[in-house]
Design an enzyme around this catalytic site. Structure first.
Site, mmCIF file in Angstrom:
data_model
loop_
_atom_site.group_PDB
_atom_site.id
_atom_site.type_symbol
_atom_site.label_atom_id
_atom_site.label_comp_id
_atom_site.label_asym_id
_atom_site.label_seq_id
_atom_site.Cartn_x
_atom_site.Cartn_y
_atom_site.Cartn_z
ATOM 1 N N TYR A 159 0.820 -1.223 0.000
ATOM 2 C CA TYR A 159 0.000 0.000 0.000
ATOM 3 C C TYR A 159 0.852 1.271 0.000
ATOM 4 O O TYR A 159 0.348 2.358 -0.285
ATOM 5 C CB TYR A 159 -0.914 0.028 1.240
ATOM 6 N N LYS A 169 3.799 -15.163 4.257
ATOM 7 C CA LYS A 169 4.132 -16.126 3.204
ATOM 8 C C LYS A 169 5.649 -16.205 3.187
ATOM 9 O O LYS A 169 6.309 -15.851 2.217
ATOM 10 C CB LYS A 169 3.543 -15.623 1.870
ATOM 11 N N ASP A 221 -2.055 -18.670 2.720
ATOM 12 C CA ASP A 221 -2.994 -19.533 1.985
ATOM 13 C C ASP A 221 -3.631 -20.550 2.939
ATOM 14 O O ASP A 221 -4.838 -20.796 2.894
ATOM 15 C CB ASP A 221 -2.324 -20.209 0.777
ATOM 16 N N ASP A 242 -5.857 -6.962 4.631
ATOM 17 C CA ASP A 242 -7.018 -6.492 3.871
ATOM 18 C C ASP A 242 -7.834 -7.687 3.391
ATOM 19 O O ASP A 242 -9.051 -7.760 3.596
ATOM 20 C CB ASP A 242 -6.539 -5.661 2.675
ATOM 21 N N ASP A 258 -11.734 -9.437 4.959
ATOM 22 C CA ASP A 258 -12.994 -9.668 4.236
ATOM 23 C C ASP A 258 -13.442 -11.118 4.414
ATOM 24 O O ASP A 258 -14.620 -11.408 4.624
ATOM 25 C CB ASP A 258 -12.834 -9.363 2.738
HETATM 26 C C1 IPM Z 1 -10.452 -1.654 3.495
HETATM 27 C C2 IPM Z 1 -10.660 -1.268 2.064
HETATM 28 C C3 IPM Z 1 -9.539 -0.331 1.643
HETATM 29 C C4 IPM Z 1 -8.239 -1.097 1.779
HETATM 30 C C5 IPM Z 1 -9.669 0.244 0.232
HETATM 31 C C6 IPM Z 1 -11.005 0.901 0.007
HETATM 32 C C7 IPM Z 1 -8.542 1.188 -0.093
HETATM 33 O O1 IPM Z 1 -10.736 -2.379 1.255
HETATM 34 O O2 IPM Z 1 -10.467 -0.765 4.370
HETATM 35 O O3 IPM Z 1 -10.294 -2.842 3.783
HETATM 36 O O4 IPM Z 1 -7.819 -1.794 0.854
HETATM 37 O O5 IPM Z 1 -7.629 -0.986 2.830
HETATM 38 MN MN MN Z 2 -10.642 -4.255 2.342
#
Ligand code: IPM
Ligand code: MN
Length: 339
Positions: free
Chosen positions: A132, A183, A216, A240, A244
């Site tokens: 990032y 990793k 993984d 990140d 999710d």
């Molecule tokens: C998150 C989002 C952000 C990230 C994006 C929108 C830049 O996906 O906060 O997880 O990748 O960190």
């Molecule tokens: Mn995210």
């Protein structure tokens, strides 16, 4: 009772963002914490209207608040007027880097599947480095010989402060456990730095059990046995993606809260639900405020209002209603009543 009034910058953002932050502030106020909120209109709509993303002066102003509460930022799906990265880099990442929000703390609590018993774990994601950071570039753009590089930045300083924070969190758990996810078998340079730092900091936290998973394999474990985790510590990009996945296996992204923290307190920390702007349901009264309310609870914890934070968190955990049927107002009312 604490009579302090906290100054909070509210970046409602786009789509359902303003609706869920408004709901979160109502619940905070019902929990007895006084907030003096200042709205900032930032995000896709503002950019499309004024060409404004975030300037230095606004960033400096935001630094001075006690906290920042953010809803969601982004255009509607299919709206191609804003090039990818403009808002992400110009607003969200600018805030994370500019305010040195070096921890992205994302707690998860199971409500279904193998975690239906309400077990908890959390991801401590490094939030200012990794891929990032923006290292890299393009050569021979648009030609058959184009070269694109995007490096992962891992500093000793950045890794160590993240790992130390993760150990501190882990040490407060009933079963203190920390798992480094990386990793290391392929990303040998960065992986070695992370592994060595974990080994070193571990010496300061003898009560914490330490484990390591390749990223993984961690994806499989998160789906099959997420209850094995206490604190996962990992880099920005792995964090990140894993967060999710963790959201999806613990009841859905509608519950996932996050805290972008500057534990050194050299700038305001920022609290936001993990979900997006959901333009398709904006203004319909159907937005789910639970993740925004949980994010506000993390804000309360950061502000030192632990008792109110615990009450709000418990209200979300005890919430059993039908979100779709109740709508934003119905859910918010029920949360406030159960405080
Ligand atoms: C998150 C989002 C952000 C990230 C994006 C929108 C830049 O996906 O906060 O997880 O990748 O960190
Ligand atoms: Mn995210």
């Amino acid at each position: 009772m604490n009579q302090r009034t906290y100054r909070v910058a509210v970046l409602g953002g786009d789509g359902i963002g303003p609706e869920v932050t408004a709901a979160a502030l109502e619940v905070v106020s019902a929990a007895g914490v006084a907030i003096d909120s200042t709205p900032y209109e930032l995000g896709a709509a503002r950019y499309l209207r004024d060409g404004f993303v975030l300037d230095d002066a606004t960033l400096e102003e935001l630094r001075g608040y006690d906290a920042i509460l953010l809803g969601a930022v982004g255009p509607a799906i299919g709206d191609t007027r804003i090039p990818s990265g403009v808002l992400e880099r110009g607003l969200l990442l600018r805030l994370r880097f500019g305010l040195d929000l070096y921890i992205n703390y994302r707690p998860f609590r199971g409500v279904s599947g193998s975690l239906a018993d309400g077990r908890e774990f959390a991801i401590v994601r490094e939030n200012t480095e990794g891929p990032y950071a923006g290292e890299g570039g393009v050569l021979r753009y648009g030609t058959a010989h184009e070269i694109a590089t995007q490096g992962s930045v891992n500093t000793r300083f950045g890794v160590e402060r993240c790992v130390r924070y993760a150990f501190e969190r882990a040490s407060t758990l009933a079963n203190p456990k920390l798992t480094l996810v990386h990793k290391t078998n392929v990303l040998t340079f960065a992986g070695d730095l992370w592994s060595r730092v974990v080994r070193e900091v571990k010496e300061e936290f003898s009560g914490v059990e330490v484990d390591y998973n390749h990223v993984d394999a961690a994806c499989i474990y998160l789906v099959e046995d997420p209850g094995r985790y206490g604190i996962i510590v990992t880099d920005n990009l792995f964090g990140d993606i894993l967060s999710d996945l963790a959201g999806a296996v613990t009841g859905g992204i509608g519950y996932a809260a996050s805290a972008n923290l500057n534990p050194a307190r050299t700038g305001a920390s920022l609290f936001e639900p993990v979900h997006g702007a959901a333009h398709d349901i904006a203004g319909t009264g159907r937005a789910n405020p639970l993740a925004a309310v949980s994010s506000a609870a993390l804000m309360l914890e950061h502000l030192g209002e632990s008792e109110a934070a615990a009450r709000v968190t418990r209200a979300v955990q005890d919430f059993k209603g039908d979100v779709a049927g109740l709508g934003t107002v119905g859910v918010t009312t029920q949360l406030m009543e159960s405080l």
